[in-house]
Motif scaffolding. Structure first.
Motif, PDB file in Angstrom:
ATOM      1  N   MET A   1       1.006  -0.601   0.018  1.00 28.24           N
ATOM      2  CA  MET A   1      -0.073  -0.244   0.218  1.00 28.24           C
ATOM      3  C   MET A   1       0.781   1.329   0.053  1.00 28.24           C
ATOM      4  N   ASN A   2       0.525   2.289  -0.838  1.00 32.30           N
ATOM      5  CA  ASN A   2       0.962   3.583   0.491  1.00 32.30           C
ATOM      6  C   ASN A   2      -0.588   4.423   0.019  1.00 32.30           C
ATOM      7  N   GLU A   3      -0.180   5.900   0.378  1.00 33.51           N
ATOM      8  CA  GLU A   3      -1.099   6.622   0.984  1.00 33.51           C
ATOM      9  C   GLU A   3      -2.110   5.818   1.053  1.00 33.51           C
ATOM     10  N   PRO A   4      -3.230   5.764   2.154  1.00 33.14           N
ATOM     11  CA  PRO A   4      -4.842   6.285   2.520  1.00 33.14           C
ATOM     12  C   PRO A   4      -5.430   7.951   2.311  1.00 33.14           C
ATOM     13  N   HIS A   5      -6.918   7.236   1.528  1.00 39.60           N
ATOM     14  CA  HIS A   5      -7.145   8.332   1.606  1.00 39.60           C
ATOM     15  C   HIS A   5      -8.580   8.618   1.176  1.00 39.60           C
ATOM     16  N   ALA A   6      -9.636   8.813   0.587  1.00 38.20           N
ATOM     17  CA  ALA A   6     -11.132   8.791   0.246  1.00 38.20           C
ATOM     18  C   ALA A   6     -11.705   9.356   1.649  1.00 38.20           C
ATOM     19  N   PRO A   7     -11.376   8.822   3.192  1.00 32.23           N
ATOM     20  CA  PRO A   7     -12.021   9.148   4.585  1.00 32.23           C
ATOM     21  C   PRO A   7     -13.703   9.619   3.758  1.00 32.23           C
ATOM     22  N   ILE A   8     -14.517   8.275   4.527  1.00 28.41           N
ATOM     23  CA  ILE A   8     -16.295   9.398   4.141  1.00 28.41           C
ATOM     24  C   ILE A   8     -16.657   8.333   5.850  1.00 28.41           C
ATOM     25  N   TYR A   9     -17.907   9.365   5.728  1.00 26.28           N
ATOM     26  CA  TYR A   9     -18.214   8.283   6.511  1.00 26.28           C
ATOM     27  C   TYR A   9     -19.933   8.138   5.476  1.00 26.28           C
ATOM     28  N   PHE A  10     -20.612   7.426   5.748  1.00 29.72           N
ATOM     29  CA  PHE A  10     -21.978   6.742   5.273  1.00 29.72           C
ATOM     30  C   PHE A  10     -22.464   6.138   6.378  1.00 29.72           C
TER      31      PHE A  10
ATOM     32  N   GLY B   1     -17.584  16.558  14.309  1.00 29.95           N
ATOM     33  CA  GLY B   1     -17.368  17.752  13.647  1.00 29.95           C
ATOM     34  C   GLY B   1     -15.371  18.052  13.799  1.00 29.95           C
ATOM     35  N   ARG B   2     -14.453  16.874  14.296  1.00 29.31           N
ATOM     36  CA  ARG B   2     -13.136  16.774  14.266  1.00 29.31           C
ATOM     37  C   ARG B   2     -13.130  17.406  12.911  1.00 29.31           C
ATOM     38  N   LYS B   3     -11.599  17.630  12.628  1.00 30.29           N
ATOM     39  CA  LYS B   3     -10.175  17.466  11.318  1.00 30.29           C
ATOM     40  C   LYS B   3     -10.014  16.701  11.681  1.00 30.29           C
ATOM     41  N   ILE B   4      -9.655  15.853  10.836  1.00 35.96           N
ATOM     42  CA  ILE B   4      -9.258  14.187  11.168  1.00 35.96           C
ATOM     43  C   ILE B   4      -8.505  13.483   9.684  1.00 35.96           C
ATOM     44  N   ILE B   5      -6.879  13.263  10.208  1.00 34.75           N
ATOM     45  CA  ILE B   5      -6.014  13.271   9.256  1.00 34.75           C
ATOM     46  C   ILE B   5      -5.429  12.127   9.370  1.00 34.75           C
ATOM     47  N   PHE B   6      -5.232  11.173   7.728  1.00 38.52           N
ATOM     48  CA  PHE B   6      -4.831  10.010   7.388  1.00 38.52           C
ATOM     49  C   PHE B   6      -3.086  10.007   6.904  1.00 38.52           C
ATOM     50  N   THR B   7      -2.512   9.293   7.055  1.00 40.46           N
ATOM     51  CA  THR B   7      -1.476   9.245   6.890  1.00 40.46           C
ATOM     52  C   THR B   7      -0.738   7.818   6.359  1.00 40.46           C
TER      53      THR B   7
ATOM     54  N   LEU C   1      -7.653  20.695   2.428  1.00 38.20           N
ATOM     55  CA  LEU C   1      -8.312  21.537   3.101  1.00 38.20           C
ATOM     56  C   LEU C   1      -8.703  21.512   3.425  1.00 38.20           C
ATOM     57  N   LEU C   2      -8.830  22.206   5.398  1.00 39.05           N
ATOM     58  CA  LEU C   2      -9.742  21.816   6.010  1.00 39.05           C
ATOM     59  C   LEU C   2     -10.065  22.390   6.857  1.00 39.05           C
ATOM     60  N   PRO C   3     -11.748  22.894   7.239  1.00 40.98           N
ATOM     61  CA  PRO C   3     -11.931  23.958   7.706  1.00 40.98           C
ATOM     62  C   PRO C   3     -11.175  24.622   9.995  1.00 40.98           C
ATOM     63  N   LEU C   4     -10.667  24.509  10.051  1.00 38.22           N
ATOM     64  CA  LEU C   4      -9.977  24.415  11.316  1.00 38.22           C
ATOM     65  C   LEU C   4     -10.988  25.615  12.182  1.00 38.22           C
ATOM     66  N   GLY C   5     -12.673  26.208  11.880  1.00 42.24           N
ATOM     67  CA  GLY C   5     -12.868  27.180  12.608  1.00 42.24           C
ATOM     68  C   GLY C   5     -12.281  28.437  13.026  1.00 42.24           C
TER      69      GLY C   5
ATOM     70  N   THR D   1       3.805   9.996   5.237  1.00 40.81           N
ATOM     71  CA  THR D   1       3.161  11.283   4.908  1.00 40.81           C
ATOM     72  C   THR D   1       2.223  11.203   4.080  1.00 40.81           C
ATOM     73  N   GLY D   2       1.641  11.237   2.782  1.00 40.99           N
ATOM     74  CA  GLY D   2       0.679  11.020   1.695  1.00 40.99           C
ATOM     75  C   GLY D   2      -0.832  11.605   2.829  1.00 40.99           C
ATOM     76  N   PRO D   3      -0.798  13.087   3.097  1.00 43.22           N
ATOM     77  CA  PRO D   3      -1.965  12.799   3.300  1.00 43.22           C
ATOM     78  C   PRO D   3      -3.671  13.326   2.959  1.00 43.22           C
ATOM     79  N   SER D   4      -4.744  12.682   3.433  1.00 42.18           N
ATOM     80  CA  SER D   4      -5.343  13.142   3.346  1.00 42.18           C
ATOM     81  C   SER D   4      -6.441  13.587   4.803  1.00 42.18           C
ATOM     82  N   GLY D   5      -7.525  13.630   4.500  1.00 42.68           N
ATOM     83  CA  GLY D   5      -8.530  14.338   5.432  1.00 42.68           C
ATOM     84  C   GLY D   5      -9.769  14.171   5.509  1.00 42.68           C
ATOM     85  N   MET D   6     -10.578  14.519   6.419  1.00 45.43           N
ATOM     86  CA  MET D   6     -12.373  14.517   6.492  1.00 45.43           C
ATOM     87  C   MET D   6     -12.307  15.617   7.545  1.00 45.43           C
ATOM     88  N   VAL D   7     -13.558  15.805   7.538  1.00 45.33           N
ATOM     89  CA  VAL D   7     -14.725  16.443   8.871  1.00 45.33           C
ATOM     90  C   VAL D   7     -15.275  15.371   8.928  1.00 45.33           C
ATOM     91  N   ASP D   8     -15.182  15.513  10.222  1.00 43.10           N
ATOM     92  CA  ASP D   8     -16.603  13.958  10.665  1.00 43.10           C
ATOM     93  C   ASP D   8     -17.315  14.845  10.795  1.00 43.10           C
TER      94      ASP D   8
END
Length: 759
Positions: A290-299, A554-560, A483-487, A543-550
C-alpha cells in the motif's frame, strides 16, 4: 452420467489435490514437484506451507502473485541437446484469477509455460492486461505464433474459468476454448512443428523469462487459484474439450459452473499476523503493497477509507484502490478492491489517489486520478459512484465509473503532465476541487476548480503556490492537497488548514501545512505566515496526507501512510510494505498554532494497565520499568527536566542495551529527536541515524504520548508535533523501556497500557 475424458496422450497432469504441504504431484511421471513460496523459509513470521483452497475437483493451489510457482523438470531433446519437436499440443486448466497484471514489456503472466522467446522455442499459456489471455508457441524454422482471446472473452476475476489451448501442426491450426466453447482460431502452415525449449523447466504460475523489478521481484506471475492442469501431446477435438469441461461440472457441481466464494480467494492476512515487525493495531492491507490511505468518508453509520494498493505483491506497480470499513475509526474490516484498472479509455493504466464526497442526493462518490498512458497528459480527474441507491450495498463494495474524465488538464493550467490527487468537497454553493500540480518555473501548486453540478468544472486558478526561490524544499510539484476548515480564532477570523506533499527535484517529501484564510469567492488561500510548518518531524515516515471533517463529531481528522523504510529484498521476504498511521485530530489552539492528537477512540484498544507512576526520580522509575516489556504499548509520559538538557525514553531496548531506540527532547536546540543508531543489528535494515525537528516548549515540561506497534513508533509531544519512525530490531528480546537524561529529572507521570490488535 457425464462422459469421462479420454486421457490418451496425456504428458503431464497436476490435480493439485494435496490440499496441504509444499509439493504437488505430477501424476504421469509420478514426480513430486516443489512449490516455491516465500514463507516456506520465513525470516520474520512463522514458516508455513503454500496456501491451498477449494478447487473445482478436490483442492486447488493458491498463487500469491509474486512468490508462488511450481517448477517441473522435463527431459526432452536428443543426446546432443538439440530440441525435440511436437506436431500437437493441448492444454486444459481451471483458473480463478484474483488480479490482473499490467503486462510490463508485453509479457504474459504465465499460467503454464516452457519457452524461450529469443530462440523461438516452446510454449506459453498466460494472461495479459485486464483479463485478456493468449497461447503462444515457437515453431520449427524460427517463427513465433500467437493466438489471443477476443474482446468479451477475458477471464473474470474471482471466478472459475476453464481454459483450453490447442496446437495442431498437421492441420495448421491453433485454437482457444473458454468454458468448453471455441472463442478463437488462427491458421498456421500445414505440417508445422512446435520446437521444444530444451534449456527451460516447465513453470506453473511464473514466466520463464520474467522481467525483474527492484532486483527483488519477478513480474508476470499468476495471482489466483489453479486446478486440474493437463497437458497432452495430441490434438483435443472440440467435443473432447466439452467433455473435459462438462465432466467437472457434472461430477462435482450439479451440472453448473463451479462457484467461488470471495473469502476463498481474497488476500489473506493470516500469515502476517505473527510477523514480529508488522503493526497489529494500525490499519494495513491484508497483504502486499500500500501507499497513501485516502478518500475518507462517513456514510450510513460507517467510516470508509481507501488506499493505494498493489494486490499482486509488496511492490509499487499496477495501483488499485483498496478499501476498509469501520464503525469507530479504530477497528477496520478488509473489503474487496473498490476500483481497478479496466479495459476502457478512462483509466486502463492505474487508479491513483483521490478523495470522497457526497452527490446532490447525499450519496458517496469517489474522485480519483485516472491513469491513461495513451492520452496526453496521462492523468485526469475521474468519478465513480456507489451502487448503494440501486442495490442497497451496505458496505459500499461496488462502484461504477463515470465513463469520461471530468477534469482534463489543458496547457497553461498548472505544470502540464503533472495533474493528480483531487481533493473534493461540497457545500451549499456546489462542489470544489483542489488538484496537485505546479506553476511552470514557480514551484508546486494546488489548482482550484468549482462546479455547480459535480460534472462540469471551471478552473479558478491556483488556490495557493509557494515561492520556490525562498522555499526550494517545497519542490516543483505538489501532490495530495488537503483543505480543512479549522473554525474561528480568538479574533473571530475563520481559518483553514492547507496540507501538501512536495515531490520532484529538490523536494523534501514531507507533509507541510499552512494555517490561513480561504477567500471562497476567488478560491484562493492566504496563509498567516509564508513559511510552511511540519506536523511530523520523523523524516519521511509520516507522508501521503488525506483528511475529512467527521460528520459525527465535527472533528478534522488526518490520515497518513507510515512509510516502511525497508529494502525491496526485505519487503519480498516479509510479504507486505507500509501501513497507515494512526488517525489524528487536528484543531486550532488558542495560541493560533495547530494542535494535534491521536483520536480518543484509540483508548478502546487498551488492555492491561502495566504501570502507573507519579513524581518519581529517574532511578525509581527505571526500577519499576524493568517490570514492563512489550512491542504493542501505549505510553503517556511527562518529564520535568530539572537540570537535564537532553532527556526522554528508550524503547524496544534489549536488556544489555545492544539494541535500543531513543526518543528525546534537546532543550538547548528546542528539538524533538529520535536516535536510531542502535535500533537494529540486522545488516539489511535501513533504519538508523538521528532524525527530528523543531519543537518550542518555553517553560513547559515534555509531555510525550507514545504508541509502540511492533515496527511502528509514534510520539506525540505536547499536542504540537509528532515524530513517526520505524524500528526493526534483530533481537527478540528488544522489548524493554528506560527513561534517560543527562542530568536530574522528575517523572511527573508515567502510564503504560498493553494494546490489543484490531485484526
Amino acid at each position: 452420467m457425464s462422459q469421462v475424458p479420454d486421457n490418451r496422450g496425456l504428458m503431464m497432469y497436476w490435480a493439485f489435490d494435496e490440499g496441504s504441504g509444499a509439493r504437488a504431484l505430477e501424476s504421469v511421471s509420478k514426480t513430486h514437484d516443489d512449490i516455491q513460496y516465500v514463507f516456506k523459509q520465513a525470516e520474520f513470521t512463522e514458516p508455513r506451507d503454500p496456501q491451498w483452497r477449494q478447487g473445482v475437483l478436490g483442492s486447488g493451489l493458491l498463487f500469491d502473485g509474486y512468490s508462488t510457482f511450481v517448477a517441473h523438470r522435463v527431459n526432452t531433446g536428443d543426446s546432443n541437446g538439440e530440441p525435440g519437436f511436437l506436431t500437437a499440443l493441448s492444454i486444459g486448466v481451471w483458473v480463478a484469477p484474483r488480479s490482473y497484471e499490467w503486462g510490463e514489456g508485453g509479457k504474459l503472466a504465465s499460467i503454464v509455460n516452457r519457452y524461450n522467446m529469443d530462440r523461438k522455442q516452446g510454449y506459453l499459456l498466460g494472461m495479459f492486461r485486464h483479463g485478456s489471455w493468449s497461447f503462444q508457441v515457437g515453431l520449427e524454422g524460427g517463427a513465433w505464433a500467437e493466438i489471443w482471446s477476443p474482446d468479451g472473452c477475458e477471464l473474470p476475476k474471482n471466478e472459475w474459468s476453464y481454459v483450453s489451448a490447442v496446437f495442431d501442426g498437421n492441420q495448421g491450426e491453433m485454437k482457444l476454448y473458454l468454458n468448453g466453447s471455441e472463442i478463437a482460431s488462427t491458421a498456421l502452415p500445414r505440417g508445422s512443428r512446435l520446437t521444444e525449449a530444451v534449456d527451460s523447466d516447465l513453470l506453473i504460475g511464473k514466466n520463464n523469462h520474467s522481467s525483474r523489478l527492484a532486483k527483488a521481484f519477478s513480474l508476470h506471475m499468476f495471482s489466483g487459484i489453479i486446478d486440474e492442469l493437463k497437458i497432452y501431446n495430441r490434438v483435443l477435438s472440440a467435443e473432447e474439450v466439452v467433455v473435459a469441461y462438462r465432466h467437472v461440472l457434472d461430477s462435482a457441481h450439479g451440472g453448473v459452473r463451479p462457484s467461488l466464494k470471495y473469502d476463498e480467494i481474497k488476500l489473506d492476512r493470516t500469515p502476517l499476523l505473527s510477523d514480529r515487525h508488522r503493526p497489529q493495531y494500525h490499519v494495513s492491507p491484508p497483504a502486499h503493497w500500500m501507499n497513501e490511505p485516502h478518500a475518507p468518508i462517513y456514510f450510513d453509520g460507517k467510516y470508509h477509507l481507501f488506499y493505494q494498493h498493489n494486490p499482486l505483491g509488496p511492490f509499487f506497480h499496477q495501483i488499485h484502490w483498496g478499501h476498509w470499513v469501520s464503525e469507530d475509526l479504530v477497528h477496520w474490516r478488509d473489503l474487496p478492491v473498490a476500483l481497478a484498472p479496466e479495459k476502457d479509455q478512462l483509466a486502463p493504466d492505474g487508479i491513483w489517489s483521490g478523495s470522497a464526497t457526497y452527490d446532490a442526493d447525499g450519496l458517496p462518490v469517489l474522485f480519483f486520478t485516472a491513469g491513461n498512458d495513451s492520452a496526453s497528459p496521462n492523468q485526469s480527474v475521474a468519478l465513480a459512484r456507489s451502487t448503494y441507491s440501486r442495490d442497497g450495498d451496505p458496505d459500499l463494495v461496488n462502484w461504477v465509473k463515470h465513463p469520461e474524465p471530468l477534469i482534463v488538464q489543458k496547457k497553461g493550467i498548472g505544470a502540464f503532465g503533472d495533474f493528480r490527487d483531487p481533493f473534493v468537497w461540497k457545500d451549499d454553493d456546489g462542489w470544489y476541487a483542489l488538484v496537485g500540480s505546479g506553476m511552470e518555473g514557480e514551484g508546486g501548486a494546488a489548482l482550484a476548480f468549482a462546479s455547480k453540478d459535480m460534472l462540469n468544472w471551471t478552473y479558478k486558478g491556483p488556490l495557493y503556490h509557494a515561492d520556490l526561490q525562498k522555499f526550494p524544499y517545497l519542490g516543483p510539484i505538489w501532490e495530495l492537497p488537503v483543505l480543512l476548515p479549522l473554525g474561528t480564532d480568538k479574533q473571530g477570523v475563520n481559518k483553514h488548514l492547507l496540507l501538501v506533499s512536495p515531490v520532484g527535484k529538490g523536494a523534501d517529501v514531507e507533509v507541510f501545512y499552512w494555517i490561513g484564510r480561504l477567500d471562497k469567492e476567488n478560491l484562493s488561500f492566504i496563509p498567516d505566515q509564508e513559511k510552511p510548518q511540519l506536523i511530523d518531524v520523523g523524516d519521511f515516515h509520516f507522508t501521503g496526507p488525506s483528511g475529512m471533517v467527521d460528520p459525527k463529531t465535527g472533528r478534522k481528522i488526518i490520515f497518513t501512510i507510515a512509510q516502511g523504510e525497508r529494502t525491496p529484498e526485505l519487503e519480498y521476504k516479509s510479504g507486505w510494505a507500509h501501513n497507515g498511521g494512526l488517525p489524528l485530530s487536528v484543531y486550532l489552539r488558542d495560541d493560533g498554532r495547530l494542535g494535534i492528537e491521536p483520536i480518543q477512540e484509540l483508548q478502546s484498544l487498551r488492555g492491561e494497565k502495566r504501570l502507573s507512576l507519579r513524581n518519581k526520580s529517574l532511578a525509581e522509575t527505571n526500577v519499576r520499568l524493568r517490570e514492563v516489556q512489550g512491542d504493542m504499548l501505549e505510553i503517556q509520559l511527562e518529564i520535568e527536566p530539572c537540570s537535564a538538557k537532553r532527556f526522554g525514553i528508550k524503547v524496544r531496548r534489549t536488556p544489555d542495551g545492544e539494541e535500543e531506540t531513543q526518543l528525546y527532547y534537546d532543550a538547548n536546540q528546542s528539538m524533538l529527536l529520535v536516535d536510531r543508531t542502535k535500533t537494529t543489528l540486522h545488516p539489511g535494515e535501513r533504519c538508523g541515524g538521528i532524525q527530528g525537528g523543531k519543537l518550542e516548549l518555553p517553560g513547559e515540561n515534555l509531555k510525550l504520548h507514545l504508541y509502540l506497534d511492533r515496527s511502528m513508533v509514534e510520539a506525540y509531544a505536547n499536542g504540537l508535533k509528532s515524530l513517526t519512525t520505524r524500528v526493526y530490531p534483530s533481537r527478540m528480546d528488544a522489548l524493554g523501556l528506560e527513561i534517560w537524561g543527562d542530568g536530574e529529572l522528575t517523572v511527573k507521570t508515567l502510564d503504560i497500557w498493553d494494546m490489543q490488535a484490531i485484526w
